[in-house]
Design a protein around this motif. Structure first.
Motif, PDB file in Angstrom:
ATOM      1  N   LEU A  77       0.834  -1.091   0.151  1.00 16.48           N
ATOM      2  CA  LEU A  77      -0.084  -0.024  -0.005  1.00 16.48           C
ATOM      3  C   LEU A  77       0.986   1.270  -0.175  1.00 16.48           C
ATOM      4  N   GLY A  78       2.106   1.234   0.710  1.00 15.50           N
ATOM      5  CA  GLY A  78       2.737   2.368   0.923  1.00 15.50           C
ATOM      6  C   GLY A  78       3.646   2.595  -0.429  1.00 15.50           C
ATOM      7  N   LYS A  79       3.668   1.736  -1.223  1.00 17.60           N
ATOM      8  CA  LYS A  79       4.818   1.831  -2.420  1.00 17.60           C
ATOM      9  C   LYS A  79       4.319   2.527  -3.816  1.00 17.60           C
ATOM     10  N   TYR A  80       4.995   2.684  -4.596  1.00 14.30           N
ATOM     11  CA  TYR A  80       4.693   3.258  -5.753  1.00 14.30           C
ATOM     12  C   TYR A  80       4.662   2.293  -6.902  1.00 14.30           C
ATOM     13  N   PRO A  81       4.032   2.368  -7.997  1.00 10.30           N
ATOM     14  CA  PRO A  81       4.066   1.254  -9.040  1.00 10.30           C
ATOM     15  C   PRO A  81       5.601   0.876  -9.432  1.00 10.30           C
ATOM     16  N   HIS A  82       6.381   1.763  -9.488  1.00 10.47           N
ATOM     17  CA  HIS A  82       7.645   1.410 -10.289  1.00 10.47           C
ATOM     18  C   HIS A  82       8.465   0.401  -9.420  1.00 10.47           C
ATOM     19  N   GLU A  83       7.898   0.074  -8.213  1.00 10.89           N
ATOM     20  CA  GLU A  83       8.774  -0.705  -7.208  1.00 10.89           C
ATOM     21  C   GLU A  83       8.107  -2.163  -7.605  1.00 10.89           C
ATOM     22  N   PHE A  84       7.298  -2.449  -8.352  1.00 14.93           N
ATOM     23  CA  PHE A  84       6.395  -3.821  -8.731  1.00 14.93           C
ATOM     24  C   PHE A  84       7.011  -4.415 -10.026  1.00 14.93           C
ATOM     25  N   SER A  85       7.036  -5.592  -9.924  1.00 14.86           N
ATOM     26  CA  SER A  85       7.152  -6.353 -11.308  1.00 14.86           C
ATOM     27  C   SER A  85       6.031  -6.412 -12.219  1.00 14.86           C
ATOM     28  N   GLY A  86       6.020  -6.873 -13.230  1.00 16.55           N
ATOM     29  CA  GLY A  86       4.863  -6.861 -14.078  1.00 16.55           C
ATOM     30  C   GLY A  86       3.545  -7.781 -13.499  1.00 16.55           C
ATOM     31  N   GLY A  87       3.849  -8.867 -12.901  1.00 11.48           N
ATOM     32  CA  GLY A  87       2.998  -9.844 -12.433  1.00 11.48           C
ATOM     33  C   GLY A  87       2.401  -9.060 -11.295  1.00 11.48           C
ATOM     34  N   GLN A  88       3.141  -8.579 -10.470  1.00 14.94           N
ATOM     35  CA  GLN A  88       2.659  -7.812  -9.308  1.00 14.94           C
ATOM     36  C   GLN A  88       1.796  -6.694  -9.622  1.00 14.94           C
ATOM     37  N   ARG A  89       2.039  -5.956 -10.611  1.00 10.15           N
ATOM     38  CA  ARG A  89       1.292  -4.838 -11.230  1.00 10.15           C
ATOM     39  C   ARG A  89       0.029  -5.223 -11.646  1.00 10.15           C
TER      40      ARG A  89
END
Lengths: 348, 300
Positions: free
Chosen positions: A155-167
């Motif tokens: 919840l506290g993170k920004y989209p660029h911190e995730f991989s494609g699958g997580q996004r």
């Protein structure tokens, strides 16, 4: 009053979407791209319909029309028997219905606002539509993330911190957050690694069963589409050429285009290397100047003179009424029925 | 060899873990990487704080006749006195205050107008876009200083009118910039997603689209700020801007119109001229560094 059980959740009738082509020195409309040209189908609650076809055949346009991102040029969309175009005059009701029709996008990288934390992305629509309140939002978000298999710490993170699958999981969570009944999945796995695709497909399948969702699953890979769908519609140049139960359609493709699509799927078995295959010649036609008659005839291995003149409508494949009730199977090719199949084999 | 890979690893560490760093921290780090910009920031900081603290640090009242007229710099009047005996240092401090105020307010007004019109034109397209952009072209194609002079002649010259005039002529660049960005952002999936989620227009414009175009706006606004300060100086120099006895950097230069002052009393025009140059150059360097620092595709 009709029984609500028998009313399709989503029904589209003679849907058309034409885009103007501008040209000339003084820009004016010189032609129309017929992205979607006279498409009709209906979906019952809890059903998954797979929509397959080559790029540019109009399948994504149908998805965007259904969630209201585009206005149809002609034709009607019904949600629980109510015409969406008449509902537009009632913005409050329209907004309520919009939340019921959600969408999962193809590219998980551009579908999340890079400047927002996941909390904002998920919570803002829920709070706006009063699906959750300030004091319950954290509990609701936890439940939502749990459903898509993500930890609360995202919840506290920004989209660029995730991989494609997580996004993509976040994208699914956003679609689910408004408690929709119907979700358009616009090629949700085609931008992902193969190893992740299966996870996301399984997640969608589980969620569909658990929440009794109705899904329109758009894709160009037959494998992924058939894995999640009970029914499949095959599109070619803006129109549906074959429609039916997934298993039946795979076992007995009745349209030459469907057959070619199935033959194009590679089989990981060396023994099958030399199997007879019907591969398509040429390019998909232009939807700005579609061929007359049957849209598929210039590429059809099997076209007859009359195919150039009239556009064949969808009709039942099986004429035996006893078998008809067991499964549904429609095709736009009048020569694809059992009797003519032997002829097909001879040619290919 | 081993040392090499080690140092390389160290060098790459921040780039590999952008998640550990907040966006603002990253921007700040990239910003101070620009030496000139860092120096500019300090120079500008000193000038701004001196201007803000003018009432405390100014040795005399800027309007008061404090000593003999046209005195060269001395112990009691560090920058000398003007033709009627007012302390130049005090006037300079207050003038900087006024000039910065005009610059900041004019920039704020033109940014607000530009952002609003750009958002509307870019998002709605069609007739709205057509009308707004043609109007923008019109304002842009006008001989700028002439327009300002005419406006200054129609309205009573003064602090408020100069702020409004400059605010209403500097917006077209920002409007174009914002429109261009909005055209791209409108088609992104996160905006489509918000539409599908049934979010209201104000949310889509101001919460989804605007934050993604803040960086270029900020960069552009710095150049508008520098321009506004220059324009104020030019207008006041011509007597159409801030009116005496209120001091501004421009009308302090007014005296330099006389040849005697220009040749024999350089303390009357050199300091305000230098301050204008310092402010404008510093702002431009800061703008350049901001552009690089905010660039999402930039390195570390």
């Amino acid at each position: 009053m009709q029984d609500t059980q028998n009313i399709p959740l989503i029904e589209i009738r003679n849907l058309k979407k034409y885009y103007p082509v501008k040209g000339g020195i003084l820009p004016h409309t010189v032609g129309w791209v017929r992205a979607v040209d006279d498409v009709s189908f209906s979906m019952m609650r809890g059903e998954t319909l797979g929509l397959v076809g080559e790029s540019g055949c109009g399948k994504s346009t149908i998805g965007r029309l259904l969630v209201g991102l585009e206005e149809p040029t002609e034709g009607r969309i019904f949600y629980q028997g109510r015409d969406l175009s008449t509902l537009r005059k009632n913005p409050k009701e329209m907004r309520r219905i919009r939340t019921r029709l959600q969408m999962i996008f193809q590219d998980p990288y551009s579908s999340l606002n890079p400047r927002k934390q996941i909390y904002e992305i998920l919570a803002q629509p829920m709070l706006y539509h009063e699906i959750s309140r300030r004091d319950t939002i954290h509990r609701d978000l936890r439940r939502l993330l749990d459903m898509v298999g993500l930890p609360e710490t995202v919840l506290g993170k920004y989209p660029h911190e995730f991989s494609g699958g997580q996004r993509q999981r976040i994208g699914i969570a956003r679609a689910l957050s408004l408690h929709p009944e119907f979700i358009v999945c616009d090629e949700p796995v085609s931008a992902l690694d193969v190893s992740i695709q299966a996870q996301i497909l399984n997640l969608l399948k589980e969620l569909q069963a658990e929440l009794k969702l109705t899904l329109l699953f758009i894709g160009h890979g037959l494998g992924a589409v058939s894995y999640v769908s009970q029914r499949i519609a095959v599109m070619y140049l803006g129109g549906i050429v074959e429609y039916g139960d997934a298993q039946e359609l795979f076992a007995h493709p009745a349209h030459p285009y469907t057959k070619a699509l199935l033959d194009a799927v590679p089989i990981p078995d060396p023994a099958e290397k030399n199997r007879p295959r019907q591969l398509l010649q040429g390019e998909i036609g232009s939807s700005a100047a579609p061929p007359d008659g049957c849209r598929f005839h210039p590429r059809c291995p099997w076209a007859r003179p009359q195919c150039k003149n009239t556009r064949p409508p969808l009709q039942k494949v099986c004429s035996d009424p006893a078998k008809q009730s067991a499964f549904s199977h429609d095709t736009a090719c009048p020569y694809g029925q059992e009797g003519s199949l032997s002829e097909w084999e001879n040619i290919s | 060899m081993k040392k090499d890979t080690l140092s390389e690893k160290k060098k790459h560490k921040p780039a590999r873990h952008p998640a550990d760093e907040s966006y603002l921290r990253l921007v700040f780090r990239r910003f101070v990487h620009h030496r000139l910009a860092a120096v500019s920031l300090i120079v500008l900081g000193v000038i701004v704080s001196a201007a803000l603290l003018a009432p405390i640090i100014a040795p005399y009242d800027p309007q008061d006749i404090a000593g003999p007229f046209a005195q060269p710099p001395s112990g009691s009047f560090w920058l000398g006195t003007d033709q009627i005996g007012r302390d130049m240092l005090s006037r300079l401090l207050y003038a900087t205050r006024i000039s910065l105020l005009v610059g900041v307010m004019a920039t704020a007004i033109s940014t607000a107008i530009g952002v609003l019109l750009g958002l509307i034109a870019g998002y709605f397209g069609g007739a709205a876009d057509m009308i707004i952009m043609r109007f923008t072209d019109m304002v842009m194609s006008f001989p700028y200083i002439l327009l300002v002079l005419v406006a200054a002649a129609i309205f009573r010259p003064g602090l408020v009118s100069i702020i409004l005039i400059l605010g209403f002529v500097d917006w077209p660049g920002i409007a174009r910039l914002v429109r261009g960005n909005v055209l791209g952002l409108r088609e992104t999936n996160f905006v489509k997603g918000s539409l599908v989620a049934g979010m209201p227009l104000r949310h889509i414009l101001f919460s989804e689209i605007l934050p993604n175009t803040v960086a270029p706006i900020l960069v552009y606004a710095t150049s508008v700020l520098a321009l506004s300060i220059l324009d104020e100086a030019a207008l006041s120099f011509l007597g159409q801007g801030v009116q005496p006895p209120t001091a501004s950097l421009g009308n302090m230069l007014n005296g330099a119109q006389s040849l005697t002052v220009l040749t024999t009393q350089p303390w009357l025009w050199l300091p305000p001229g230098l301050i204008i140059i310092c402010i404008v150059i510093a702002i431009n360097f800061i703008g350049d560094a901001l552009r690089d620092a905010l660039d999402p595709n930039g390195g570390k």
